[in-house]
Design a protein around this motif. Structure first.
Motif, PDB file in Angstrom:
ATOM      1  N   ARG A  14       0.892  -1.201   0.052  1.00 25.33           N
ATOM      2  CA  ARG A  14      -0.076   0.190   0.106  1.00 25.33           C
ATOM      3  C   ARG A  14       0.677   1.232   0.170  1.00 25.33           C
ATOM      4  O   ARG A  14       0.505   2.272  -0.905  1.00 25.33           O
ATOM      5  CB  ARG A  14      -0.878  -0.029   1.092  1.00 25.33           C
ATOM      6  N   ALA A  15       1.691   1.272   0.762  1.00 23.72           N
ATOM      7  CA  ALA A  15       2.799   2.628   0.978  1.00 23.72           C
ATOM      8  C   ALA A  15       4.176   2.280   1.157  1.00 23.72           C
ATOM      9  O   ALA A  15       5.023   3.124   0.781  1.00 23.72           O
ATOM     10  CB  ALA A  15       2.197   3.481   2.202  1.00 23.72           C
ATOM     11  N   LEU A  16       4.555   1.252   1.759  1.00 22.76           N
ATOM     12  CA  LEU A  16       5.994   0.937   1.914  1.00 22.76           C
ATOM     13  C   LEU A  16       6.728   0.930   0.775  1.00 22.76           C
ATOM     14  O   LEU A  16       7.815   1.564   0.435  1.00 22.76           O
ATOM     15  CB  LEU A  16       6.177  -0.311   2.968  1.00 22.76           C
ATOM     16  N   HIS A  17       6.312   0.053  -0.238  1.00 29.26           N
ATOM     17  CA  HIS A  17       7.015  -0.209  -1.575  1.00 29.26           C
ATOM     18  C   HIS A  17       6.812   0.872  -2.439  1.00 29.26           C
ATOM     19  O   HIS A  17       7.933   1.546  -2.848  1.00 29.26           O
ATOM     20  CB  HIS A  17       6.504  -1.418  -2.174  1.00 29.26           C
ATOM     21  N   PRO A  18       5.835   1.719  -2.507  1.00 29.68           N
ATOM     22  CA  PRO A  18       5.668   3.063  -3.149  1.00 29.68           C
ATOM     23  C   PRO A  18       6.674   4.004  -2.757  1.00 29.68           C
ATOM     24  O   PRO A  18       7.371   4.844  -3.328  1.00 29.68           O
ATOM     25  CB  PRO A  18       4.273   3.484  -2.975  1.00 29.68           C
ATOM     26  N   LEU A  19       6.904   3.920  -1.244  1.00 29.34           N
ATOM     27  CA  LEU A  19       8.008   4.913  -0.614  1.00 29.34           C
ATOM     28  C   LEU A  19       9.347   4.279  -1.185  1.00 29.34           C
ATOM     29  O   LEU A  19      10.106   5.409  -1.501  1.00 29.34           O
ATOM     30  CB  LEU A  19       7.855   4.889   0.809  1.00 29.34           C
ATOM     31  N   PHE A  20       9.375   3.180  -1.001  1.00 34.51           N
ATOM     32  CA  PHE A  20      10.828   2.558  -1.687  1.00 34.51           C
ATOM     33  C   PHE A  20      11.118   3.096  -3.092  1.00 34.51           C
ATOM     34  O   PHE A  20      12.501   3.273  -3.473  1.00 34.51           O
ATOM     35  CB  PHE A  20      10.979   1.206  -1.628  1.00 34.51           C
ATOM     36  N   ASN A  21      10.164   3.181  -3.862  1.00 39.37           N
ATOM     37  CA  ASN A  21      10.166   3.387  -5.270  1.00 39.37           C
ATOM     38  C   ASN A  21      10.666   4.939  -5.467  1.00 39.37           C
ATOM     39  O   ASN A  21      11.304   5.454  -6.542  1.00 39.37           O
ATOM     40  CB  ASN A  21       9.028   3.356  -6.012  1.00 39.37           C
ATOM     41  N   SER A  73       3.883   3.022   9.470  1.00 44.65           N
ATOM     42  CA  SER A  73       4.932   4.175   9.483  1.00 44.65           C
ATOM     43  C   SER A  73       5.299   4.903   7.890  1.00 44.65           C
ATOM     44  O   SER A  73       5.449   6.023   7.964  1.00 44.65           O
ATOM     45  CB  SER A  73       6.297   3.743   9.786  1.00 44.65           C
ATOM     46  N   ALA A  74       5.136   3.897   6.967  1.00 43.41           N
ATOM     47  CA  ALA A  74       4.830   4.570   5.448  1.00 43.41           C
ATOM     48  C   ALA A  74       4.017   5.517   5.248  1.00 43.41           C
ATOM     49  O   ALA A  74       4.066   6.631   4.642  1.00 43.41           O
ATOM     50  CB  ALA A  74       5.033   3.469   4.600  1.00 43.41           C
ATOM     51  N   TRP A  75       2.684   4.930   5.942  1.00 43.08           N
ATOM     52  CA  TRP A  75       1.475   6.148   5.913  1.00 43.08           C
ATOM     53  C   TRP A  75       1.799   7.410   6.443  1.00 43.08           C
ATOM     54  O   TRP A  75       1.247   8.439   5.898  1.00 43.08           O
ATOM     55  CB  TRP A  75       0.091   5.503   6.432  1.00 43.08           C
ATOM     56  N   TYR A  76       2.358   7.200   7.648  1.00 43.26           N
ATOM     57  CA  TYR A  76       2.865   8.725   8.241  1.00 43.26           C
ATOM     58  C   TYR A  76       3.827   9.413   7.343  1.00 43.26           C
ATOM     59  O   TYR A  76       3.584  10.840   7.256  1.00 43.26           O
ATOM     60  CB  TYR A  76       3.565   8.385   9.549  1.00 43.26           C
ATOM     61  N   ILE A  77       4.745   8.885   6.786  1.00 37.00           N
ATOM     62  CA  ILE A  77       5.915   9.762   6.085  1.00 37.00           C
ATOM     63  C   ILE A  77       5.155  10.141   4.748  1.00 37.00           C
ATOM     64  O   ILE A  77       5.107  11.339   4.695  1.00 37.00           O
ATOM     65  CB  ILE A  77       6.845   8.439   5.648  1.00 37.00           C
ATOM     66  N   PHE A  78       4.210   9.447   4.175  1.00 39.76           N
ATOM     67  CA  PHE A  78       3.701  10.068   3.012  1.00 39.76           C
ATOM     68  C   PHE A  78       2.434  11.215   3.241  1.00 39.76           C
ATOM     69  O   PHE A  78       2.617  12.371   2.896  1.00 39.76           O
ATOM     70  CB  PHE A  78       2.849   8.917   2.207  1.00 39.76           C
TER      71      PHE A  78
END
Length: 759
Positions: free
Chosen positions: A382-389, A670-675
């Motif tokens: 949902r968000a972790l791998h998109p953040l990695f991209n 946590s990735a939700w928080y970052i985005f």
């Protein structure tokens, strides 16, 4: 004089560097209380070793029944506990399942005790009371005083090596206990076999085979002591006569060189002076004991604890500096703790020479990539791998390569669902590897054979024998009689099918694009206009009569109820709005979700995992709702997205031990928080689109690689100014509440103008 000026300049540069150290804002203790399920110990980014304390020993059964505390101890540590039972080397971060906890060491003095004892009787075993006042938890460093023994325990790591440093008092009876029985989630027969071999008076090697969440898992290890032990011994609790037969000729209990069995413990004795430090290195390998020794030689050849700590912390600094923000201290602690948690999993799963154990249980070598494991894909797509991209594109590409290797080694030719340590456990629903792969391809981060990846996705999605995919293909939904999560699975398959369609379109494969675009509309087949909810549907085409939209158990959904899952069509919000009766009704539905009062029966009947992180009936602690606040952007009231995001952030994230509103789920929370704190979110990975929210930082600089940066500036930032008045990208106004991946990766300046009232 010139030398003096140069020295002053150098010192001023050092001070400036020290002031910008970001690990000072990382609080690994966040999420260790209640249901965050994080661990406070030491690890490096994506490290194979997670060296952390255990605060209790939890058995699967209690008085012959399932022990509910098993779920509580998914990471082995609970902040409110008063004792520590030891320090083990493998942990999941923030998951909803208990496992791992391998190779537990515990330093003690005095009478030798080989069992941990009970928490309500701390003197009954080798466990020790401790105080949080004498505990330090930092990125790649953990320290605590064991009050029972007056021993200070410190630990740090490299990628594959855990490094312990124990400061002892003066004693002739110092012990290091190695407990091979201990582990997280200890149900009967979890230990399949263990083996220990004493190579010499400073070196021990061995392995532990377990049948846990990974049903055929072998953890190899090598242990080196900085000081020779004067004696050692074993205890074998295996429920058979291990001293019978030929082995009966030997006394294996005292100073014998090797032992094997299901329930093995060992101890190593020392004499110490006051303040003497005994250092221990524990190297792991997925392949062999020799591999573990080689990993130790490659990564930590010496005994300089402070150097290993500093090297690991510098790795964290490098990663954390990929996003530099401005804001108050609480904002920075929340942000960098969240960023820290996003960079723990997936974990490296190969030796320093590239060898790893594959899903087929054979040894493979990763050629040209780093092999990873711990893919909690139902959460992290949902968000972790998109953040990695964005900030970790090379790593994310290697993670895709790891998934494709898994596919090749799979007898059923299926991409990973929830995989760990060369095992597939099939946990949760959907085939969300395809989302991660499609997102990488769509966003141009695919330095692998994209067409072969598409073939793997298509083969997975056509795997009729698995997870009721055949029924889904034939009927366009999964009948309620055949699957307790029939609605969830139908909705998730439809989204994944859309991802495959987008990837096929990108690669010019029209036939696959058309096939999976049609399948992506299957989400509509479980919507019941009579109830206004996604609704379990029977094989005869009728909807189940007995139905409760608020209940989470037995209604066709996983970790959520009908209210939450009715909003799960992230790939087609416009179609969903039309299906549900249009803009006005959809906005009202969203409003009700956030503001409704849940009846007491919800909390009486619901799963433990949904009790934290609830706002109204919006369950932020469970991932199916993570895109929901952004859906207002597809209505005539996008400002409500901004309002909801700034309400969720402070409620669900705090820099305190109980500061996570639910499991971190290997970094997704946590990735939700970052985005969200940066001001945008990937509602539908597999798309190049991000929905705009309401940034919670004053400013941010995101390192995009290749010399490019995205500078995010937020004018008039405050707790009250949550509404976006205007949004500029490189001076040009963005008229819609959406950004593209190209907008972000092109670099430049993204400027938010905020105000107290919505436009």
């Amino acid at each position: 004089m010139k030398q003096f000026i140069f020295l002053c300049m150098a010192l001023s540069g050092f001070v400036a560097t020290a002031q910008t150290r970001l690990i000072q804002y990382v609080k690994p203790i966040v999420g260790t209380q209640r249901m965050g399920h994080t661990f406070p110990g030491a690890t490096v980014p994506f490290g194979m070793v997670q060296l952390s304390p255990e605060t209790d020993t939890i058995s699967y059964e209690l008085n012959g029944k399932y022990n509910p505390d098993v779920y509580k101890y998914c990471a082995g540590y609970q902040y409110e506990d008063k004792t520590i039972t030891g320090f083990s080397h493998t942990h999941f971060s923030g998951t909803g399942h208990s496992d791992l906890g391998d190779i537990l060491l515990m330093p003690t003095i005095g009478k030798l005790k080989l069992n941990p004892g009970r928490s309500d009787q701390p003197h009954s075993g080798y466990r020790s009371p401790f105080s949080h006042q004498n505990e330090i938890s930092e990125a790649n460093y953990y320290k605590v005083k064991l009050d029972e023994y007056n021993i200070t325990a410190e630990m740090t790591t490299s990628t594959r090596v855990g490094f312990h440093q124990y400061t002892f008092p003066k004693t002739d009876s110092a012990h290091i206990i190695l407990d091979m029985v201990a582990g997280i989630y200890n149900y009967p027969d979890k230990n399949v076999w263990t083996y220990l071999r004493v190579v010499d008076d400073t070196t021990v090697i061995g392995f532990r085979q377990t049948n846990g969440w990974a049903r055929t898992r072998t953890q190899y290890f090598a242990i080196a002591f900085s000081k020779a032990f004067i004696a050692h011994g074993f205890a074998n609790y295996t429920l058979r006569n291990v001293y019978g037969g030929f082995w009966g000729r030997f006394d294996q209990r005292n100073n014998f060189p090797e032992i094997a069995g299901k329930q093995i413990k060992a101890y190593f004795d020392f004499k110490t002076n006051e303040g003497e430090k005994i250092k221990i290195k524990v190297a792991l390998s997925p392949v062999s004991m020799e591999g573990a020794l080689n990993n130790m030689r490659a990564e930590v050849p010496g005994w300089d604890f402070e150097k290993v700590k500093a090297d690991g912390q510098q790795q964290w600094e490098k990663e954390l500096h990929k996003i530099e923000i401005k804001g108050n201290t609480i904002t920075k602690e929340n942000f960098y703790t969240a960023l820290y948690h996003t960079l723990i999993n997936p974990t490296v799963y190969m030796d320093a020479d590239g060898q790893y154990k594959g899903l087929d249980q054979n040894v493979h070598r990763a050629e040209g990539f780093t092999n990873y494991t711990t893919f909690s894909l139902w959460d992290t797509y949902r968000a972790l791998h998109p953040l990695f991209n964005i900030i970790e594109p090379e790593r994310n590409a290697d993670m895709v390569r790891s998934m494709l290797a898994h596919y090749q080694q799979s007898p059923e030719h299926f991409l990973p669902v929830w995989s760990n340590s060369a095992n597939e456990n099939w946990c949760m629903s959907g085939y969300h590897s395809v989302s991660v792969i499609a997102d990488a391809v769509i966003k141009g981060n695919a330095p692998f054979d994209a067409n072969a990846a598409l073939d793997a996705c298509v083969t997975t999605a056509r795997g009729r024998k698995y997870m009721n995919i055949g029924l889904y293909i034939d009927k366009g939904y999964i009948p309620d009689e055949r699957d307790g999560n029939s609605v969830s699975s139908t909705l998730e398959y439809a989204y994944d099918d859309w991802c495959i369609a987008q990837m096929a379109k990108k690669l010019g494969n029209t036939a696959i694009y058309e096939e999976f675009s049609k399948r992506a509309q299957n989400y509509k087949n479980v919507y019941n206009p009579a109830t206004g909810f996604m609704h379990p549907r029977l094989a005869d085409g009728t909807f189940r009569k007995k139905f409760d939209a608020l209940t989470t158990i037995g209604q066709g959904f996983i970790e959520g109820n009908a209210w939450n899952y009715t909003l799960f069509a992230p790939h087609d919000p416009a179609g969903l709005i039309k299906l549900m009766g249009g803009n006005k009704r959809f906005v009202g539905y969203l409003d009700s979700l956030f503001t409704m009062h849940l009846p007491d029966k919800f909390f009486e009947e619901t799963e433990d995992i949904t009790r934290d992180g609830i706002i109204g009936n919006y369950v932020h602690g469970n991932e199916p709702s993570h895109h929901v606040a952004y859906l207002y952007n597809w209505t005539d009231k996008p400002w409500k997205t901004q309002e909801r995001i700034r309400m969720i952030l402070p409620k669900m994230y705090k820099p305190t031990p109980d500061g996570l509103g639910g499991n971190d789920d290997t970094g997704q929370m946590s990735a939700w928080y970052i985005f969200s704190s940066l001001g945008f979110y990937p509602v539908a990975p597999g798309s190049d689109q991000y929905a705009v929210g309401s940034p919670a930082v004053d400013e941010a600089v995101v390192q995009l690689g290749k010399g490019k940066t995205l500078n995010i500036k937020v004018n008039n930032q405050s707790e009250k100014n949550v509404y976006v008045q205007k949004l500029l990208l490189n001076g040009k106004e963005i008229k819609t509440p959406f950004l593209t991946h190209a907008d972000l990766m092109g670099g430049g300046e993204l400027t938010f103008f905020m105000g107290p009232k919505h436009k």
